[in-house]
Design a protein around this motif. Structure first.
Motif, PDB file in Angstrom:
ATOM      1  N   GLY A   1       0.850  -1.184   0.000  1.00  0.00           N
ATOM      2  CA  GLY A   1       0.000   0.000   0.000  1.00  0.00           C
ATOM      3  C   GLY A   1       0.885   1.234   0.000  1.00  0.00           C
ATOM      4  O   GLY A   1       1.916   1.258  -0.674  1.00  0.00           O
ATOM      5  N   GLU A   2       0.527   2.239   0.770  1.00  0.00           N
ATOM      6  CA  GLU A   2       1.334   3.460   0.832  1.00  0.00           C
ATOM      7  C   GLU A   2       2.483   3.293   1.825  1.00  0.00           C
ATOM      8  O   GLU A   2       2.279   3.124   3.028  1.00  0.00           O
ATOM      9  CB  GLU A   2       0.469   4.662   1.209  1.00  0.00           C
ATOM     10  CG  GLU A   2       1.234   5.928   1.542  1.00  0.00           C
ATOM     11  CD  GLU A   2       2.302   6.309   0.513  1.00  0.00           C
ATOM     12  OE1 GLU A   2       3.309   6.914   0.904  1.00  0.00           O
ATOM     13  OE2 GLU A   2       2.132   5.996  -0.695  1.00  0.00           O
ATOM     14  N   THR A   3       3.683   3.362   1.309  1.00  0.00           N
ATOM     15  CA  THR A   3       4.901   3.090   2.080  1.00  0.00           C
ATOM     16  C   THR A   3       5.010   3.956   3.327  1.00  0.00           C
ATOM     17  O   THR A   3       5.378   3.475   4.408  1.00  0.00           O
ATOM     18  CB  THR A   3       6.135   3.336   1.194  1.00  0.00           C
ATOM     19  OG1 THR A   3       5.928   2.765  -0.101  1.00  0.00           O
ATOM     20  CG2 THR A   3       7.377   2.736   1.824  1.00  0.00           C
ATOM     21  N   THR A   4       4.705   5.237   3.200  1.00  0.00           N
ATOM     22  CA  THR A   4       4.963   6.165   4.298  1.00  0.00           C
ATOM     23  C   THR A   4       3.969   6.044   5.448  1.00  0.00           C
ATOM     24  O   THR A   4       4.106   6.745   6.461  1.00  0.00           O
ATOM     25  CB  THR A   4       4.985   7.618   3.791  1.00  0.00           C
ATOM     26  OG1 THR A   4       3.714   7.937   3.206  1.00  0.00           O
ATOM     27  CG2 THR A   4       6.082   7.810   2.765  1.00  0.00           C
ATOM     28  N   MET A   5       2.984   5.165   5.323  1.00  0.00           N
ATOM     29  CA  MET A   5       2.052   4.927   6.423  1.00  0.00           C
ATOM     30  C   MET A   5       2.574   3.875   7.395  1.00  0.00           C
ATOM     31  O   MET A   5       1.922   3.590   8.404  1.00  0.00           O
ATOM     32  CB  MET A   5       0.676   4.536   5.880  1.00  0.00           C
ATOM     33  CG  MET A   5      -0.064   5.687   5.232  1.00  0.00           C
ATOM     34  SD  MET A   5      -1.730   5.244   4.711  1.00  0.00           S
ATOM     35  CE  MET A   5      -2.402   6.859   4.277  1.00  0.00           C
ATOM     36  N   VAL A   6       3.731   3.298   7.091  1.00  0.00           N
ATOM     37  CA  VAL A   6       4.372   2.351   8.019  1.00  0.00           C
ATOM     38  C   VAL A   6       5.004   3.164   9.141  1.00  0.00           C
ATOM     39  O   VAL A   6       5.950   3.921   8.909  1.00  0.00           O
ATOM     40  CB  VAL A   6       5.439   1.507   7.292  1.00  0.00           C
ATOM     41  CG1 VAL A   6       6.148   0.574   8.271  1.00  0.00           C
ATOM     42  CG2 VAL A   6       4.804   0.707   6.156  1.00  0.00           C
ATOM     43  N   LYS A   7       4.500   3.018  10.345  1.00  0.00           N
ATOM     44  CA  LYS A   7       4.925   3.903  11.437  1.00  0.00           C
ATOM     45  C   LYS A   7       6.392   3.722  11.804  1.00  0.00           C
ATOM     46  O   LYS A   7       7.036   4.637  12.309  1.00  0.00           O
ATOM     47  CB  LYS A   7       4.039   3.690  12.674  1.00  0.00           C
ATOM     48  CG  LYS A   7       4.111   2.329  13.322  1.00  0.00           C
ATOM     49  CD  LYS A   7       3.180   2.255  14.531  1.00  0.00           C
ATOM     50  CE  LYS A   7       3.305   0.954  15.313  1.00  0.00           C
ATOM     51  NZ  LYS A   7       2.955  -0.228  14.508  1.00  0.00           N
ATOM     52  N   GLU A   8       6.949   2.537  11.548  1.00  0.00           N
ATOM     53  CA  GLU A   8       8.345   2.279  11.880  1.00  0.00           C
ATOM     54  C   GLU A   8       9.323   2.797  10.823  1.00  0.00           C
ATOM     55  O   GLU A   8      10.538   2.761  11.019  1.00  0.00           O
ATOM     56  CB  GLU A   8       8.586   0.772  12.053  1.00  0.00           C
ATOM     57  CG  GLU A   8       7.797   0.099  13.165  1.00  0.00           C
ATOM     58  CD  GLU A   8       6.443  -0.408  12.712  1.00  0.00           C
ATOM     59  OE1 GLU A   8       5.802  -1.152  13.476  1.00  0.00           O
ATOM     60  OE2 GLU A   8       6.011  -0.073  11.579  1.00  0.00           O
ATOM     61  N   LEU A   9       8.805   3.279   9.694  1.00  0.00           N
ATOM     62  CA  LEU A   9       9.678   3.602   8.564  1.00  0.00           C
ATOM     63  C   LEU A   9      10.742   4.657   8.867  1.00  0.00           C
ATOM     64  O   LEU A   9      11.909   4.463   8.507  1.00  0.00           O
ATOM     65  CB  LEU A   9       8.844   4.014   7.350  1.00  0.00           C
ATOM     66  CG  LEU A   9       9.636   4.283   6.066  1.00  0.00           C
ATOM     67  CD1 LEU A   9      10.425   3.048   5.641  1.00  0.00           C
ATOM     68  CD2 LEU A   9       8.705   4.720   4.935  1.00  0.00           C
ATOM     69  N   PRO A  10      10.419   5.781   9.500  1.00  0.00           N
ATOM     70  CA  PRO A  10      11.483   6.755   9.769  1.00  0.00           C
ATOM     71  C   PRO A  10      12.643   6.167  10.567  1.00  0.00           C
ATOM     72  O   PRO A  10      13.813   6.413  10.245  1.00  0.00           O
ATOM     73  CB  PRO A  10      10.759   7.849  10.563  1.00  0.00           C
ATOM     74  CG  PRO A  10       9.349   7.773  10.102  1.00  0.00           C
ATOM     75  CD  PRO A  10       9.097   6.301   9.914  1.00  0.00           C
ATOM     76  N   GLU A  11      12.327   5.349  11.574  1.00  0.00           N
ATOM     77  CA  GLU A  11      13.389   4.759  12.384  1.00  0.00           C
ATOM     78  C   GLU A  11      14.162   3.696  11.612  1.00  0.00           C
ATOM     79  O   GLU A  11      15.377   3.568  11.761  1.00  0.00           O
ATOM     80  CB  GLU A  11      12.814   4.154  13.666  1.00  0.00           C
ATOM     81  CG  GLU A  11      13.895   3.782  14.671  1.00  0.00           C
ATOM     82  CD  GLU A  11      13.346   3.275  15.987  1.00  0.00           C
ATOM     83  OE1 GLU A  11      14.142   2.725  16.777  1.00  0.00           O
ATOM     84  OE2 GLU A  11      12.134   3.419  16.226  1.00  0.00           O
ATOM     85  N   ILE A  12      13.461   2.933  10.764  1.00  0.00           N
ATOM     86  CA  ILE A  12      14.151   1.950   9.915  1.00  0.00           C
ATOM     87  C   ILE A  12      15.163   2.665   9.028  1.00  0.00           C
ATOM     88  O   ILE A  12      16.322   2.243   8.903  1.00  0.00           O
ATOM     89  CB  ILE A  12      13.132   1.166   9.044  1.00  0.00           C
ATOM     90  CG1 ILE A  12      12.294   0.230   9.910  1.00  0.00           C
ATOM     91  CG2 ILE A  12      13.862   0.365   7.955  1.00  0.00           C
ATOM     92  CD1 ILE A  12      11.141  -0.424   9.156  1.00  0.00           C
ATOM     93  N   CYS A  13      14.733   3.756   8.417  1.00  0.00           N
ATOM     94  CA  CYS A  13      15.630   4.517   7.543  1.00  0.00           C
ATOM     95  C   CYS A  13      16.825   5.065   8.320  1.00  0.00           C
ATOM     96  O   CYS A  13      17.967   5.009   7.843  1.00  0.00           O
ATOM     97  CB  CYS A  13      14.871   5.662   6.886  1.00  0.00           C
ATOM     98  SG  CYS A  13      13.616   5.123   5.688  1.00  0.00           S
TER      99      CYS A  13
END
Length: 370
Positions: free
Chosen positions: A67-79
């Motif tokens: 779906g929409e990648t940026t709706m993954v709440k963990e994404l900023p920390e993963i990056c």
């Protein structure tokens, strides 16, 4: 600047999206269940599994959700954790989820942003329905001004035909260049006769956007339905990775799969697919081939397919332009004859095509004769 030695096409199995594009492969296949991704591993565990030390080098890591990648709440920390390891990152997004951009730019140190690229999908009709054009372009220019690289692209489909001039105008006015174009497949036909998602002939489809002069689109169509038979290093220099589960596939159609996050103390058993491609054609040629997974194929670079010149400069910053102009085969060692033989045996066994006795006869007979 450290060269890249690996490329990972990373999927996050989120099916939530704020758009309803009917040409989306998720919609076509009926996968839109509107569920958040269940991340089996934490951001730190993901980074540990892909650590610079474990890979013995830097990687280009492209992240996309179902779906929409940026709706993954963990994404900023993963990056953040991946950037700490010295890697380079791409995030594919529809560009409308403002909260993510707020969190991302607040969390990521400014000196790391040069190693980040955002691929913005320009879903014209959905942006029109949502009255979100201003928001979309504002987010693009926000990350660009912060030091990230950008790409703007749209999926070519019949419903956009009346709007092509408007798409041109908007992109020229807001991002200084025409968008790149992605070919859209009819996902209902992938197991049989693969077709484009259009009522037009292939020739009509291709030439309908000649005036956009999109290298990305031209390269994609050049490789559409062309079976690759060269020796491919997918599986050894990277592959397809599920960030939620750690499951790694050498290539999309490969039956081989294993969890590379489970025990990061062990080396990853990378092995080149060689000539055992399971796909009818390279469905992501603009990534894998342009980055150099097939040394025999003299392809444009990843950057040449995507970057655009504007009056103010370029979509890519100098860091990403240099990194994404590289070829993996210049940064890695090629397989020896013995390594090619062992990979051949491995994939034949894993693919179920031969038993061990047949394999020995087929693979070793030419060597014995010599």
């Amino acid at each position: 600047m450290e060269p890249i030695k690996y490329f990972f096409e990373c999927l996050i199995p989120i099916t939530v999206c704020n758009m309803k594009c009917h040409y989306c492969y998720v919609v076509q296949r009926g996968y839109r269940t509107m569920k958040m991704a269940e991340m089996r591993y934490s951001p730190k565990q993901i980074a540990e599994g892909l650590s610079h030390k474990r890979l013995n080098g830097a990687a280009y890591i492209s992240i996309c959700g179902i779906g929409e990648t940026t709706m993954v709440k963990e994404l900023p920390e993963i990056c953040l954790e991946l950037l700490k390891e010295g890697h380079y990152i791409n995030i594919t997004t529809n560009g409308t989820f403002i909260r993510f951009f707020d969190q991302f730019l607040e969390l990521i140190p400014s000196e790391m942003l040069a190693r980040v690229n955002f691929s913005f999908s320009f879903h014209y009709l959905e942006l029109e329905r949502m009255k979100a054009f201003e928001k979309f372009f504002a987010n693009i220019n926000r990350v660009k001004d912060a030091g990230c690289s950008i790409l703007v692209q749209f999926n070519l489909c019949d419903e956009y035909e009346p709007h092509l001039e408007d798409i041109k105008r908007m992109c020229l006015e807001n991002v200084g260049a025409l968008p790149q174009i992605a070919a859209t497949r009819d996902e209902f036909s992938l197991s049989k006769d693969i077709r484009l998602f259009t009522k037009h002939s292939v020739e009509e489809y291709v030439h309908s956007v000649d005036d956009f002069d999109s290298p990305l689109f031209k390269f994609t169509m050049k490789n559409f339905m062309v079976k690759r038979r060269e020796y491919c290093y997918a599986g050894k220099w990277g592959g397809s990775l599920n960030l939620a589960t750690g499951i790694f596939h050498p290539c999309y159609g490969s039956p081989v799969a294993f969890d590379i996050f489970k025990d990061p103390s062990k080396p990853i058993p990378f092995r080149a697919m060689g000539k055992h491609c399971c796909s009818l054609f390279c469905t992501n040629s603009s990534n894998f081939i342009s980055l150099g997974m097939i040394p025999e194929y003299d392809a444009p670079t990843y950057a040449e397919l995507r970057n655009r010149q504007t009056k103010k400069g370029e979509w890519y910053n100098e860091t990403m332009k240099e990194v994404l102009s590289q070829k993996l085969y210049n940064n890695q060692e090629l397989d020896t004859a013995i390594q090619k033989i062992t990979s051949d045996i491995y994939y034949r066994i894993m693919g179920g095509g031969y038993n061990c006795k047949q394999l020995l006869k087929k693979v070793l007979r030419p060597i014995i004769k010599e």
